[in-house]
Design a protein around this motif. Structure first.
Motif, PDB file in Angstrom:
ATOM      1  N   LEU A  18       0.824  -1.210   0.000  1.00 38.12           N
ATOM      2  CA  LEU A  18       0.000   0.000   0.000  1.00 38.12           C
ATOM      3  C   LEU A  18       0.858   1.259   0.000  1.00 38.12           C
ATOM      4  N   GLY A  19       2.054   1.140   0.585  1.00 43.66           N
ATOM      5  CA  GLY A  19       2.952   2.292   0.664  1.00 43.66           C
ATOM      6  C   GLY A  19       3.386   2.815  -0.688  1.00 43.66           C
ATOM      7  N   ARG A  20       3.205   2.011  -1.737  1.00 45.85           N
ATOM      8  CA  ARG A  20       3.571   2.451  -3.082  1.00 45.85           C
ATOM      9  C   ARG A  20       2.357   2.966  -3.858  1.00 45.85           C
ATOM     10  N   LEU A  21       1.209   3.059  -3.167  1.00 44.75           N
ATOM     11  CA  LEU A  21      -0.027   3.521  -3.808  1.00 44.75           C
ATOM     12  C   LEU A  21      -0.604   4.684  -3.001  1.00 44.75           C
ATOM     13  N   PRO A  22      -0.110   5.899  -3.213  1.00 44.34           N
ATOM     14  CA  PRO A  22      -0.535   7.054  -2.410  1.00 44.34           C
ATOM     15  C   PRO A  22      -2.038   7.263  -2.354  1.00 44.34           C
ATOM     16  N   ALA A  23      -2.726   7.058  -3.460  1.00 48.66           N
ATOM     17  CA  ALA A  23      -4.170   7.299  -3.500  1.00 48.66           C
ATOM     18  C   ALA A  23      -4.922   6.344  -2.580  1.00 48.66           C
ATOM     19  N   VAL A  24      -4.341   5.175  -2.334  1.00 54.57           N
ATOM     20  CA  VAL A  24      -4.978   4.174  -1.475  1.00 54.57           C
ATOM     21  C   VAL A  24      -4.452   4.279  -0.047  1.00 54.57           C
ATOM     22  N   PHE A  25      -3.130   4.422   0.069  1.00 59.56           N
ATOM     23  CA  PHE A  25      -2.493   4.382   1.396  1.00 59.56           C
ATOM     24  C   PHE A  25      -3.025   5.466   2.323  1.00 59.56           C
ATOM     25  N   GLY A  26      -3.082   6.718   1.842  1.00 58.24           N
ATOM     26  CA  GLY A  26      -3.489   7.833   2.693  1.00 58.24           C
ATOM     27  C   GLY A  26      -4.837   7.620   3.353  1.00 58.24           C
ATOM     28  N   PRO A  27      -5.907   7.408   2.578  1.00 61.19           N
ATOM     29  CA  PRO A  27      -7.223   7.196   3.179  1.00 61.19           C
ATOM     30  C   PRO A  27      -7.287   5.981   4.101  1.00 61.19           C
ATOM     31  N   VAL A  28      -6.661   4.877   3.678  1.00 55.53           N
ATOM     32  CA  VAL A  28      -6.681   3.664   4.497  1.00 55.53           C
ATOM     33  C   VAL A  28      -5.960   3.896   5.821  1.00 55.53           C
ATOM     34  N   ARG A  40      -3.618   9.104  15.652  1.00 52.11           N
ATOM     35  CA  ARG A  40      -4.592   9.831  14.834  1.00 52.11           C
ATOM     36  C   ARG A  40      -3.963  10.741  13.790  1.00 52.11           C
ATOM     37  N   ASN A  41      -2.880  11.439  14.139  1.00 52.99           N
ATOM     38  CA  ASN A  41      -2.294  12.416  13.211  1.00 52.99           C
ATOM     39  C   ASN A  41      -0.964  11.960  12.618  1.00 52.99           C
ATOM     40  N   LEU A  42      -0.711  10.655  12.619  1.00 55.05           N
ATOM     41  CA  LEU A  42       0.589  10.187  12.169  1.00 55.05           C
ATOM     42  C   LEU A  42       0.711  10.088  10.653  1.00 55.05           C
ATOM     43  N   ALA A  43      -0.402  10.001   9.927  1.00 48.75           N
ATOM     44  CA  ALA A  43      -0.368  10.002   8.465  1.00 48.75           C
ATOM     45  C   ALA A  43      -0.352  11.442   7.963  1.00 48.75           C
ATOM     46  N   VAL A  44       0.292  11.685   6.833  1.00 45.48           N
ATOM     47  CA  VAL A  44       0.391  13.036   6.269  1.00 45.48           C
ATOM     48  C   VAL A  44      -1.005  13.574   5.977  1.00 45.48           C
ATOM     49  N   GLY A  45      -1.225  14.820   6.390  1.00 44.90           N
ATOM     50  CA  GLY A  45      -2.500  15.492   6.145  1.00 44.90           C
ATOM     51  C   GLY A  45      -2.280  16.954   5.809  1.00 44.90           C
ATOM     52  N   ASN A  46      -3.374  17.686   5.682  1.00 41.15           N
ATOM     53  CA  ASN A  46      -3.290  19.098   5.282  1.00 41.15           C
ATOM     54  C   ASN A  46      -2.596  19.970   6.321  1.00 41.15           C
ATOM     55  N   GLN A  47      -2.594  19.542   7.575  1.00 39.71           N
ATOM     56  CA  GLN A  47      -2.014  20.354   8.646  1.00 39.71           C
ATOM     57  C   GLN A  47      -0.616  19.904   9.060  1.00 39.71           C
ATOM     58  N   THR A  48      -0.057  18.939   8.360  1.00 40.08           N
ATOM     59  CA  THR A  48       1.246  18.389   8.740  1.00 40.08           C
ATOM     60  C   THR A  48       2.365  19.414   8.587  1.00 40.08           C
ATOM     61  N   ASP A  49       3.194  19.541   9.634  1.00 39.92           N
ATOM     62  CA  ASP A  49       4.333  20.467   9.619  1.00 39.92           C
ATOM     63  C   ASP A  49       5.643  19.760   9.286  1.00 39.92           C
ATOM     64  N   LEU A  50       5.723  18.488   9.600  1.00 43.48           N
ATOM     65  CA  LEU A  50       6.972  17.749   9.426  1.00 43.48           C
ATOM     66  C   LEU A  50       6.665  16.269   9.255  1.00 43.48           C
ATOM     67  N   VAL A  51       7.399  15.618   8.365  1.00 40.54           N
ATOM     68  CA  VAL A  51       7.279  14.179   8.168  1.00 40.54           C
ATOM     69  C   VAL A  51       8.589  13.523   8.591  1.00 40.54           C
ATOM     70  N   ILE A  52       8.498  12.512   9.438  1.00 39.37           N
ATOM     71  CA  ILE A  52       9.661  11.739   9.866  1.00 39.37           C
ATOM     72  C   ILE A  52       9.392  10.283   9.509  1.00 39.37           C
ATOM     73  N   GLN A  88       4.353  12.094  -0.447  1.00 41.27           N
ATOM     74  CA  GLN A  88       3.384  13.150  -0.180  1.00 41.27           C
ATOM     75  C   GLN A  88       4.059  14.385   0.408  1.00 41.27           C
ATOM     76  N   ALA A  89       5.076  14.172   1.220  1.00 45.80           N
ATOM     77  CA  ALA A  89       5.841  15.310   1.740  1.00 45.80           C
ATOM     78  C   ALA A  89       6.496  16.070   0.593  1.00 45.80           C
ATOM     79  N   ALA A  90       7.044  15.334  -0.367  1.00 39.98           N
ATOM     80  CA  ALA A  90       7.680  15.972  -1.532  1.00 39.98           C
ATOM     81  C   ALA A  90       6.653  16.734  -2.355  1.00 39.98           C
ATOM     82  N   ASP A  91       5.499  16.121  -2.601  1.00 40.96           N
ATOM     83  CA  ASP A  91       4.458  16.764  -3.401  1.00 40.96           C
ATOM     84  C   ASP A  91       3.930  18.040  -2.755  1.00 40.96           C
TER      85      ASP A  91
END
Length: 248
Positions: A18-28, A40-52, A88-91
């Protein structure tokens, strides 16, 4: 393979696929983690400040809790161990930090965390898969090795702030935290208790130093060396050195 082992196997495999399918991974991932406040907030979202992100047991929880301790309001996406988080962080041009650690060290630690239910070769293949997938986004992330992450965190903060011209955390705050490492490990313990909804924590699962665990690792190094084919070990080491050459 036992029923329990099969669950761990398919969880790791599904996460990789799933990690290679952004359109599926994010919602799931967001749906799955919505049931647990700690995740709850560990997946990248609109309010994300930093990805580790990084392979499991590379200091992911330590780094996230360190940033959170210095900047409580920051939204940090982490611990999904997925290329999608990085892409997603890059995008979205979100600051992104990739963590690395010597292959055998984190593979053995991951084996212990899985209570020995996953084979060393399986874990080695996932090490290669993760870092090979992330490499395509290398212009959009910084790399921090385990030693820098856990022993020179001020350098990590400065590098992130400088690269993205941001102030996610201020390294000067470390001066006001004489017990910084102690406070991080306390936060790590609390994170595990909250995420697992239990007060007792297995020593093999917690992300902090442990003398007993280090003694076990010395024995397991021999077993891992014996079970992981030389070619697989060489590929793991090659990817480690490739990322190491770009580390801060």
């Amino acid at each position: 393979m036992s029923k329990i082992a099969s669950v761990d196997y398919w969880r790791w495999t599904a996460r990789g696929d799933l990690g290679r399918l952004p359109a599926v991974f994010g919602p799931v991932e967001r749906f799955k983690r919505s049931f647990n406040p700690a995740y709850r907030n560990l997946a990248v979202g609109n309010q994300t400040d930093l990805v580790i992100e990084g392979y499991p047991r590379c200091g992911n929880t330590f780094a996230a809790q360190a940033f959170q301790l210095l900047s409580p309001q920051a939204r940090i996406a982490h611990r999904c161990h997925s290329f999608t988080q990085v892409s997603q962080a890059a995008d979205r041009n979100i600051p992104c930090l990739i963590l690395i650690r010597r292959p055998l060290d984190c593979i053995i630690s991951a084996w212990m965390h899985a209570d020995g239910k996953l084979s060393f070769p399986f874990l080695a293949r996932h090490y290669i898969r993760f870092y090979r997938s992330c490499w395509s986004a290398r212009q959009h992330f910084l790399v921090s090795d385990f030693e820098t992450t856990t022993r020179a965190f001020g350098k990590v903060i400065q590098s992130v702030n400088s690269r993205w011209d941001t102030q996610i955390s201020d390294p000067k705050n470390l001066v006001n935290q004489p017990d910084f490492s102690k406070n991080i490990f306390a936060a790590v313990d609390q994170f595990y208790k909250t995420s697992r909804r239990r007060e007792d924590i297995k020593e093999e699962h917690i992300s902090r130093p442990s003398e007993d665990r280090e003694k076990q690792k010395q024995i397991l190094h021999l077993q891992a060396d014996d079970e992981i084919p030389m070619l697989l070990r060489s590929k793991c080491e090659a990817w480690y050195q490739t990322y190491k050459s770009r580390s801060i």
